[in-house]
Write a protein that holds these residues in place. Structure first.
Motif, PDB file in Angstrom:
ATOM      1  N   MET A  14      18.688 -33.389  -9.088  1.00  0.00           N
ATOM      2  CA  MET A  14      18.844 -32.112  -8.383  1.00  0.00           C
ATOM      3  C   MET A  14      19.701 -32.299  -7.132  1.00  0.00           C
ATOM      4  N   PRO A  15      20.403 -31.242  -6.705  1.00  0.00           N
ATOM      5  CA  PRO A  15      21.251 -31.346  -5.505  1.00  0.00           C
ATOM      6  C   PRO A  15      20.414 -31.237  -4.232  1.00  0.00           C
ATOM      7  N   VAL A  16      20.412 -32.274  -3.406  1.00  0.00           N
ATOM      8  CA  VAL A  16      19.681 -32.202  -2.142  1.00  0.00           C
ATOM      9  C   VAL A  16      20.520 -31.509  -1.068  1.00  0.00           C
ATOM     10  N   GLN A  17      21.857 -31.702  -1.150  1.00  0.00           N
ATOM     11  CA  GLN A  17      22.764 -30.993  -0.244  1.00  0.00           C
ATOM     12  C   GLN A  17      24.174 -31.077  -0.792  1.00  0.00           C
ATOM     13  N   TYR A  18      25.029 -30.214  -0.237  1.00  0.00           N
ATOM     14  CA  TYR A  18      26.461 -30.175  -0.567  1.00  0.00           C
ATOM     15  C   TYR A  18      27.232 -30.680   0.648  1.00  0.00           C
ATOM     16  N   PRO A  19      28.561 -30.772   0.572  1.00  0.00           N
ATOM     17  CA  PRO A  19      29.306 -31.396   1.680  1.00  0.00           C
ATOM     18  C   PRO A  19      29.092 -30.763   3.056  1.00  0.00           C
ATOM     19  N   SER A  20      28.786 -29.480   3.132  1.00  0.00           N
ATOM     20  CA  SER A  20      28.601 -28.854   4.447  1.00  0.00           C
ATOM     21  C   SER A  20      27.345 -29.349   5.160  1.00  0.00           C
ATOM     22  N   GLY A  21      26.373 -29.868   4.411  1.00  0.00           N
ATOM     23  CA  GLY A  21      25.186 -30.467   5.013  1.00  0.00           C
ATOM     24  C   GLY A  21      24.013 -29.511   5.153  1.00  0.00           C
ATOM     25  N   LEU A  22      22.830 -30.108   5.327  1.00  0.00           N
ATOM     26  CA  LEU A  22      21.578 -29.357   5.336  1.00  0.00           C
ATOM     27  C   LEU A  22      21.549 -28.284   6.411  1.00  0.00           C
ATOM     28  N   MET A  23      21.940 -28.624   7.640  1.00  0.00           N
ATOM     29  CA  MET A  23      21.847 -27.655   8.738  1.00  0.00           C
ATOM     30  C   MET A  23      22.732 -26.446   8.484  1.00  0.00           C
ATOM     31  N   ALA A  24      23.958 -26.692   8.028  1.00  0.00           N
ATOM     32  CA  ALA A  24      24.885 -25.583   7.754  1.00  0.00           C
ATOM     33  C   ALA A  24      24.364 -24.729   6.604  1.00  0.00           C
ATOM     34  N   GLU A  25      23.809 -25.376   5.583  1.00  0.00           N
ATOM     35  CA  GLU A  25      23.282 -24.637   4.433  1.00  0.00           C
ATOM     36  C   GLU A  25      22.083 -23.784   4.849  1.00  0.00           C
ATOM     37  N   HIS A  26      21.211 -24.346   5.678  1.00  0.00           N
ATOM     38  CA  HIS A  26      20.048 -23.608   6.181  1.00  0.00           C
ATOM     39  C   HIS A  26      20.511 -22.362   6.946  1.00  0.00           C
ATOM     40  N   ARG A  27      21.435 -22.548   7.862  1.00  0.00           N
ATOM     41  CA  ARG A  27      21.897 -21.426   8.694  1.00  0.00           C
ATOM     42  C   ARG A  27      22.633 -20.386   7.859  1.00  0.00           C
ATOM     43  N   HIS A  28      23.394 -20.849   6.865  1.00  0.00           N
ATOM     44  CA  HIS A  28      24.119 -19.894   6.021  1.00  0.00           C
ATOM     45  C   HIS A  28      23.136 -18.996   5.263  1.00  0.00           C
ATOM     46  N   THR A  29      22.027 -19.583   4.789  1.00  0.00           N
ATOM     47  CA  THR A  29      21.027 -18.776   4.088  1.00  0.00           C
ATOM     48  C   THR A  29      20.380 -17.775   5.037  1.00  0.00           C
ATOM     49  N   ARG A  30      20.108 -18.173   6.253  1.00  0.00           N
ATOM     50  CA  ARG A  30      19.515 -17.258   7.230  1.00  0.00           C
ATOM     51  C   ARG A  30      20.500 -16.153   7.633  1.00  0.00           C
TER      52      ARG A  30
END
Length: 376
Positions: free
Chosen positions: A32-48
Motif C-alpha cells: 500500500m502507498p504510505v505517501q507520495y513525493p509531496s510527503g505526509l504533511m503536504a498530503e494531510h493539509r491538501h485533504t483538509r
C-alpha cells in the motif's frame, strides 16, 4: 525507497501508485502507498484544504442477502440494523462472546441487501465469523472483485459532482448507486478523515480508470496511508488493532454512542447479541469498568506515540497511549489512550513517559479538529 513488497497482495491501483511515485509499504497483507513525493504533511493539509484520493481497496466488502439478514446481523452487532432506512449507512461493532470488539465496520441498507465494509486486516476472520454465526439465516457473499476509493476533503463534492451531479444530493451517512462518468458504482457520503467526502465501491477492473478521472479534477491529489492515519487521529476516530481489539468492549472504547437505545437495557430489541451480558452490565453500571478510552493533548511540543505509559502526579501508572502523533493541523501532539476511570475527566493532568522523561498531557474532548461532515 520502497519496502520489500514482493510477497504481498496488491490492489487494482498498484501500478498507478508506482506511476505516481508512491512509497509502498506492507499493510494488512497488501502493498500500500504510505505517501507520495509531496510527503505526509503536504498530503494531510491538501485533504483538509481541498480533496484527497485514497486507495482503500484492501478493505473487505460483502453482501448479506435474504429477508432475515437484518435480524440475523443484529445477533452479532449491538446496533439497530432492522430500523435502518433505505440507503442509510451506520457504524457497527462486531463483537465476540465476551463483548470484545472483533472489528468495527460500516453497513448500508441497499434494499435488496445489506452492504458491509470491514477492515482489511480483519476481513478473512470477519467473513468466517459472520458465515459461521448467521450463514444459515442469510447469504453471506464476499465481494473480492470490488475496489474501494475514498475521496475526502471540503472540495470532494465539487470534484465528484462534475462527474456525477446526483451525488450532491447525498448527506452524511447516506448512499446511492450511481454512474460516475459511465462507471457503475455505489457511493456513500462518509469517510475516515473528519471531512466531508465519499467512499466509492467500484469494480476492480474499472478502478484505475475511475481513479484517473478523479485525479484529473483540479482539486484532487493522491493521498497515502500516513496522512490517512494523521487525519483520522485528529478526527478522534479509532484504529482497529491500536485503539480497540478483541479484549476491548464498546463501553471501554467510549463507543457507546454507536449502541442505539433499542438495543440497550429496556429497549424493544435489547440484548440478543454476542457479548450482550458484559456490554449491557457495563452500560448499566460504569463502576464495573477498569479503564476507558480518552483523548489527550500534550502541553509541550514533544511527540507522544504508542505504547507510551501514562502516569499521574505521583508517578503511578494509570494508563497508556494507543495512538499518538504531532497533529499537522494543530501543531501540537495529540493522542488516544486508556486510563483508569478516575482519570477520564476533561482537563485531568497526566504525564506520558517518552524516553524516560515525563511529557505533560491533558485529557481532552475529541475530535481534536472539528468534523465537517455534510449533514444537509
Amino acid at each position: 525507497m520502497t519496502a520489500d513488497t514482493t510477497d504481498l497482495l496488491t490492489t487494482p491501483l498498484y501500478a498507478l501508485h508506482l506511476e505516481l511515485g508512491a512509497r509502498m509499504v506492507p499493510f494488512a497483507g497488501y502493498a500500500m502507498p504510505v505517501q507520495y513525493p509531496s510527503g505526509l504533511m503536504a498530503e494531510h493539509r491538501h485533504t483538509r484544504d481541498a480533496a484527497g484520493l485514497f486507495d482503500v481497496s484492501h478493505m473487505g466488502q460483502l453482501r448479506l442477502v435474504g429477508p432475515d439478514a437484518a435480524a440475523a446481523l443484529e445477533t452479532l452487532l449491538p446496533v439497530d440494523v432492522q430500523g435502518l432506512g433505505l440507503h442509510k449507512q451506520r457504524y457497527g461493532l462486531l463483537l465476540n462472546a465476551q463483548g470484545g470488539i472483533l472489528d468495527d465496520l460500516m453497513f448500508v441498507n441497499r434494499g435488496d441487501d445489506l452492504f458491509l465494509i470491514v477492515n482489511g486486516a480483519c476481513k478473512v476472520a470477519d467473513i468466517a465469523h459472520i458465515q459461521q454465526h448467521i450463514g444459515s439465516r442469510c447469504q453471506v457473499i464476499p465481494m473480492p472483485e470490488q475496489a474501494l476509493l475514498a475521496l475526502q476533503g471540503p472540495q470532494a463534492a465539487a470534484a465528484l459532482g462534475r462527474l456525477a451531479p446526483e451525488v450532491l444530493g447525498l448527506v452524511f451517512m447516506t448512499g446511492m448507486a450511481v454512474q460516475i462518468d459511465g462507471i457503475a458504482c455505489y457511493v456513500t457520503r462518509s469517510g475516515y478523515t473528519g471531512e466531508d467526502g465519499f467512499e466509492i465501491s467500484v469494480p476492480g477492473t474499472q478502478a484505475e480508470a475511475l481513479a484517473r478521472k478523479l485525479l484529473a479534477q483540479p482539486e484532487v491529489e493522491p493521498i497515502g496511508l500516513g496522512a490517512r492515519n494523521s487525519l483520522r487521529l485528529e478526527a478522534g476516530l479509532c484504529l482497529y488493532g491500536n485503539d480497540m481489539d478483541d479484549k476491548t468492549t464498546p463501553v471501554e472504547a467510549a463507543l457507546t454512542w454507536a449502541i442505539q437505545k433499542v438495543r440497550r437495557t429496556g429497549g424493544a430489541r435489547a440484548g440478543g447479541f454476542l457479548g450482550a451480558d458484559t456490554v449491557l452490565a457495563q452500560l448499566d453500571n460504569p463502576a464495573l469498568l477498569q479503564r476507558k478510552r480518552v483523548g489527550l493533548i500534550a502541553t509541550e511540543r514533544v511527540p507522544v506515540r504508542e505504547p507510551a505509559v501514562l502516569e499521574n502526579m505521583d508517578g503511578q501508572q494509570v494508563g497508556y497511549i494507543t495512538s499518538g502523533l504531532l497533529s499537522p493541523s494543530l501543531n501540537q501532539p495529540v493522542a488516544l489512550g486508556y486510563v483508569q476511570p478516575d482519570y477520564t475527566a476533561e482537563g485531568t493532568e497526566l504525564f506520558a513517559m517518552v524516553r524516560g522523561k515525563p511529557v505533560p498531557m491533558k485529557v481532552s474532548a475529541t475530535p481534536f479538529v472539528p468534523a465537517r461532515y455534510h449533514r444537509g
